[in-house]
Every structure is written in C-alpha cells, then in structure tokens.
Design an enzyme around this catalytic site. Sequence first.
Site, PDB file in Angstrom:
ATOM      1  N   ARG A 114      -4.240   0.352   9.593  1.00  0.00           N
ATOM      2  CA  ARG A 114      -2.784   0.271   9.697  1.00  0.00           C
ATOM      3  C   ARG A 114      -2.304   1.127  10.862  1.00  0.00           C
ATOM      4  NH1 ARG A 114       1.378  -3.059   8.333  1.00  0.00           N
ATOM      5  NH2 ARG A 114       3.094  -2.016   7.250  1.00  0.00           N
ATOM      6  N   THR A 395       1.716 -11.614  11.043  1.00  0.00           N
ATOM      7  CA  THR A 395       0.633 -11.418  10.122  1.00  0.00           C
ATOM      8  C   THR A 395      -0.218 -12.672   9.997  1.00  0.00           C
ATOM      9  OG1 THR A 395       2.072  -9.898   8.957  1.00  0.00           O
ATOM     10  CG2 THR A 395       0.149 -10.679   7.730  1.00  0.00           C
ATOM     11  N   ASN A 415       3.366  -7.420  12.853  1.00  0.00           N
ATOM     12  CA  ASN A 415       4.584  -7.444  12.046  1.00  0.00           C
ATOM     13  C   ASN A 415       5.372  -8.706  12.360  1.00  0.00           C
ATOM     14  OD1 ASN A 415       6.158  -6.619   9.978  1.00  0.00           O
ATOM     15  ND2 ASN A 415       7.446  -5.292  11.187  1.00  0.00           N
ATOM     16  N   ASP A 437       8.397  -1.254   9.102  1.00  0.00           N
ATOM     17  CA  ASP A 437       7.949  -1.301   7.698  1.00  0.00           C
ATOM     18  C   ASP A 437       8.160   0.038   6.974  1.00  0.00           C
ATOM     19  OD1 ASP A 437       7.380  -3.935   7.380  1.00  0.00           O
ATOM     20  OD2 ASP A 437       5.218  -3.772   7.615  1.00  0.00           O
ATOM     21  N   SER A 466       2.780  -1.389   3.602  1.00  0.00           N
ATOM     22  CA  SER A 466       2.503  -2.798   3.918  1.00  0.00           C
ATOM     23  C   SER A 466       2.435  -3.607   2.632  1.00  0.00           C
ATOM     24  CB  SER A 466       1.158  -2.873   4.633  1.00  0.00           C
ATOM     25  OG  SER A 466       0.752  -4.207   4.810  1.00  0.00           O
ATOM     26  N   SER A 467       2.505  -4.924   2.794  1.00  0.00           N
ATOM     27  CA  SER A 467       2.257  -5.817   1.655  1.00  0.00           C
ATOM     28  C   SER A 467       0.948  -6.577   1.812  1.00  0.00           C
ATOM     29  CB  SER A 467       3.395  -6.842   1.537  1.00  0.00           C
ATOM     30  OG  SER A 467       4.612  -6.197   1.302  1.00  0.00           O
ATOM     31  N   GLY A 488       5.092 -11.264   5.138  1.00  0.00           N
ATOM     32  CA  GLY A 488       5.815 -10.109   4.588  1.00  0.00           C
ATOM     33  C   GLY A 488       5.508  -9.928   3.107  1.00  0.00           C
TER      34      GLY A 488
HETATM   35  N1  GLY Z   1       3.863  -6.677   8.400  1.00  0.00           N
HETATM   36  C1  GLY Z   1       3.979  -6.965   7.061  1.00  0.00           C
HETATM   37  C2  GLY Z   1       3.261  -6.016   6.179  1.00  0.00           C
HETATM   38  O1  GLY Z   1       2.438  -5.252   6.614  1.00  0.00           O
HETATM   39  O2  GLY Z   1       3.552  -6.016   5.021  1.00  0.00           O
END
Ligand code: GLY
Length: 583
Positions: A114, A395, A415, A437, A466-467, A488
């Site tokens: 990340r 993503t 992102n 984020d 993040s998701s 997302g």
């Molecule tokens: N960029 C979307 C996430 O990391 O959740």
Amino acid sequence: MRMKDQFSSRVRWVRFDACFVLPLLLLALQSFLGSQGLSAAEPAAPRKGLVATVNPVATEAGLQALRDGGNAVDAAIACALTLGVVDGHNSGLGGGCFMTLRLADGRLITLDGREMAPAAATRDLFLREGKADPLLSQDGALSVGIPGEFATLAYASTNYGRLPLGRLLEAAARVAEKGFRLDRHYVGRLKETRSQLALFPESEVIFLKGLPTVPSAGDRLRQPDLARSYRQMAAGGVAWFYRGDFARRTAEWMQAHGGVVTASDFARYEVVPREPVRGTYRGHEIVSFPPPSSGGVHVVEILNILEHFDLAAMGDGSAELAHVVAEAMKLAFADRARWLGDPDFARVPRGLVSKKYAVELAQRIRLDRASVVAAAGTPPEADREWFTRERNRHTTHFSTADTEGNWVACTASLNTSFGSKVVVPGTGLLLNNHMDDFSAQPGVPNFFGLVGAEANSIEARKRPLSSMSPTLVLRDGQPILSVGAAGGPTIISQTLLAILRTIDFKKSPREALAAPRLHHQWKPDELHVERSWGEAVIAELRRRGHTVAVDASLGAAQAVGRDAQGHWSAAADPRGEGAAGVW
Ligand code: GLY
C-alpha cells in the site's frame, strides 16, 4: 496487437452461447485453443496454470510467464507489469497493491504494498479554511502517496518467483513500446478524465496528444517513456525506483508543484509482510488481506454474520438473500468507518472477525424489514486487542494459480481513474491519488462516499485504509478459489458475493461472477443493486424499507478456482472485456 486480436475474437465466440451454430463453434474453438495454448474461461486441466485479468494482453503475459517456466507468482507479476501498460488508468507502478499468496508448501502470505503518506503529511493536509478540499486529495501533487507496487512485485519475485524480474519487465516494456489497442473502458475513462489530465503537460502529451482528439476503441496508445522506465527498472531494480533516478525526479517535480513527497520518503518505503486475516465459513477457510485493508476483516465479518442464515434455502437471486446480505453489509461498513485504519497507527480490534461478535450482529438483523444502523458496534476486547504489525510478516484484480499448488490473488490500484493524473516527466509513470483514501476530516466522505474516523486520519508514514480484498478460499487445506475485485468499497461486496456463490450455491467462478451483485456501505444509507436482480426483487427490497439505487453493473472481479472433482476454472468478469486463460 496480434495476440489481443486473437484472444478478443475467441471471447466473442464464447459469447455466442445461444447461437444455433454453437456445436460447430465449440469444435473450432477447441482446435484453436489446442494450437494456441490458450483457453476459454473454464478449462478442465491446465498443463501449468491459470490466469484471469481484466485485459487479454495482460492475461497473455501471465500465460507466457507460465510457458517460460514460471510459476503462478511469476504469472501474477507479469500480469501486474502489463496491466500497468494496457490498463494504466487503473493500476501501475506509480500505485500500490496487496498480494495474497498460498505457496506450494502450504505457506500463506500477505504482502502489503500500500502507498505510504509522506513524512511531511499532517492531519489537516487537505483542509482549507477548516473544510476538506477534494480537489487537493484527488488530483495533483498532494494526492500522491509513496508507491508500493514495484517494491511488492520485486519482493515476491525474489522470494517466491522463478523467472528473473528483468525478463518480465522487458516483456511489458515491449508492449509499452509497440503500443496496444484501447478497449471501450479505457476510452470511457479517458473521456471522463480529459479535463483533469490536461492540467498536467506530461499527461496531456501521453494520453491526449498521443491519441486522436476523440479517441475510440481500437486506437493504439504507445508509451515509449514508460518502456524506458521499465528497462531502467530491469537494469537498476528497486534501487532505481526508490533510491535513484525515479525518486529524485519525482521529488523535484513535487517541490516545483506544491507537493510534500521527498526522495527520503521513497528511500524509507518498505513492503510489509503481514499476518493474513483468517476465518471460516461453512467448513471452508477464508484467507484474506488484513489492515490497512478493510477488505479481509469485513469479508470475514460479513461471512460470520451470514453463517447464521440458511442462504441456500433462500435461493440465489431471491429478495430474501439480497435483504439479509445487505443488512450484514450495513453492519460491517458501520464498523469499518469507526474501527479501521493502518494497524501500525490505529488499534483495529481483532474481535471484529470473532464468531462471538457475529452472533450479536446477526441477532440485530430482522428478516421482514431493513434496520436502521445508527453507529458501529463494539467488538469484544475492543480496547485490548488489535491487529498489529508482524515483522515475520479505481483498481484492478487478477488471480493466478499453478498445478504445483501456488495460488495468487492480487489487487492493484492507482485509486481513481489515472490516479493523481500526474506523470513524472520523462518516465511515463503515472502516480496514484491514494491520499484520498484517508479520512480528510471525520465524517467527510471521500471519492467513494466512505466516511472514516480517527483510525484513518492522516499521519506521517501511515498507510491509507483500503477496501482491496485479495482472498483465497481453502477446503481441507487445499485452495479452491482465488478472488478479488475492483471498484472502491464495492470490492468487499463483490468478493463476499463471489464466495457465497461458490460455497452456498456451488457455482463455478464464471457463474459466481456473472450472478447479480449488490452493495451497501452503511453511509449513505442506500442499497445498490444490479438491474439483473429483476423488478420483483427490487420492489420487494423497497417494500422492506431499503432505499434502493439500481445500477446497470457493479464492479469488476476476477477469479480462478478448482472444484471438488478437481476441475480447474478461471473467469474474468463478464461485465468487462477481460480474459481468462490456461496453459
Ligand atoms: N483505491 C481503493 C481502495 O484501496 O480501496
């Protein structure tokens, strides 16, 4: 490109399903696949492995790595590098990624690549006159976190791969140099982002002047600067990126354009091996990504809640199923907003994934109507136990597996489309905008409408929440599914639904990804459903009190799997133009 054209035509053949000439087409397809070593979505037995990505050129790169003697890790790296060329609005080496691996010897590993906030980032970085300014967190210099994808790919290559990283970089460099044909998704993203890209001369030259004024699918994009950068990485490795020319050039650009990223931020970046989030669901083991992703925690939390309901008896596609899944999502996303953040900075309670907590949450769900979730729950031992850093430790998603027993689920991202829109001059490398984020201000939604709290506030060297949810499912210790998604917060919902479809409804990866999706993220209190649920289900959900928003399609997921009979399969999301292949 030749291979892309061949592959696309095959995908179109597969979509001829209802046509009366199907048997003839299948025969032709079989002989074509035999000669090319490629496959439609659901092969029976690979010679070496399987690959699924959102782009046929990237899938072919993964398959080529397998043909060249690489394993599933090499294939995943080849996919990631090529996606950075042909799907560069979604992911690339200027962004970050999470990689979940199951190695042939049974080890389970999660690599955190990340982005990291620069050392000069402060809590109020995006506030102007006391209010969060989304333009600052979404475009330009301040939106950029220190990229982690290249460090992660290099780490995975050194420790678990078989092919030299330089060889995979060179293959992707050739694609960048020769160019590739845009698909309709790329064209759509270009059109949406045109005015922001035009703010940055380097990006304008590559993405706007390098293409016709009104680009269309089939136009060819060449990226010679990116090809050169890939070759410099092949020669100089991570040192070129994190301690050499690229770090220096980025820092210079930042200084001239109001950014706070420095060369020393690059030098301090490290990929973090973390302990996977592990759970169980109806006799299967779930292995997913831990914080700073919220993905694994909430996929497991929602599965734990849903274990208290007989989903198979409700039936896939039913209003009952959609209702109970949405209610579970709502509870989990309320927890996300309260508790989740980078575990090196925030206390993220391990109790969120406990079975005991799920009992409490499941009891709050009423089957006859939508509930109001006022706030997050309090998981057990919320004040005492949390996910910690383990030192032994817009993503895209891609999945690979090989017959040796290596499985990879990797989600990578800049992102939002084209990230910060900034290309570092002379490098062709687009930088992410993952600083968005973070929670810029408590309760203020980010690009995806997500709200956060203290746990996800901005701090120097912290990683934004993040998701992304690269997940593996195991049965009796053997992997049966590698899955994840883009989009997302809907990533969590898509991954969850693919797992439910696999376990509760015994669907193949292709069927699981094709089935209708839904998403509820607590705030806004709105249930997003794909139109394919059908009018009757949507009406019933409204009758139960949900505020329903109907979408044509939600997200993009990829998966590879192996069923109880030992049949392998791979699937790219039918909503996109991706490809699954086998060799
Ligand atoms: N960029 C979307 C996430 O990391 O959740």
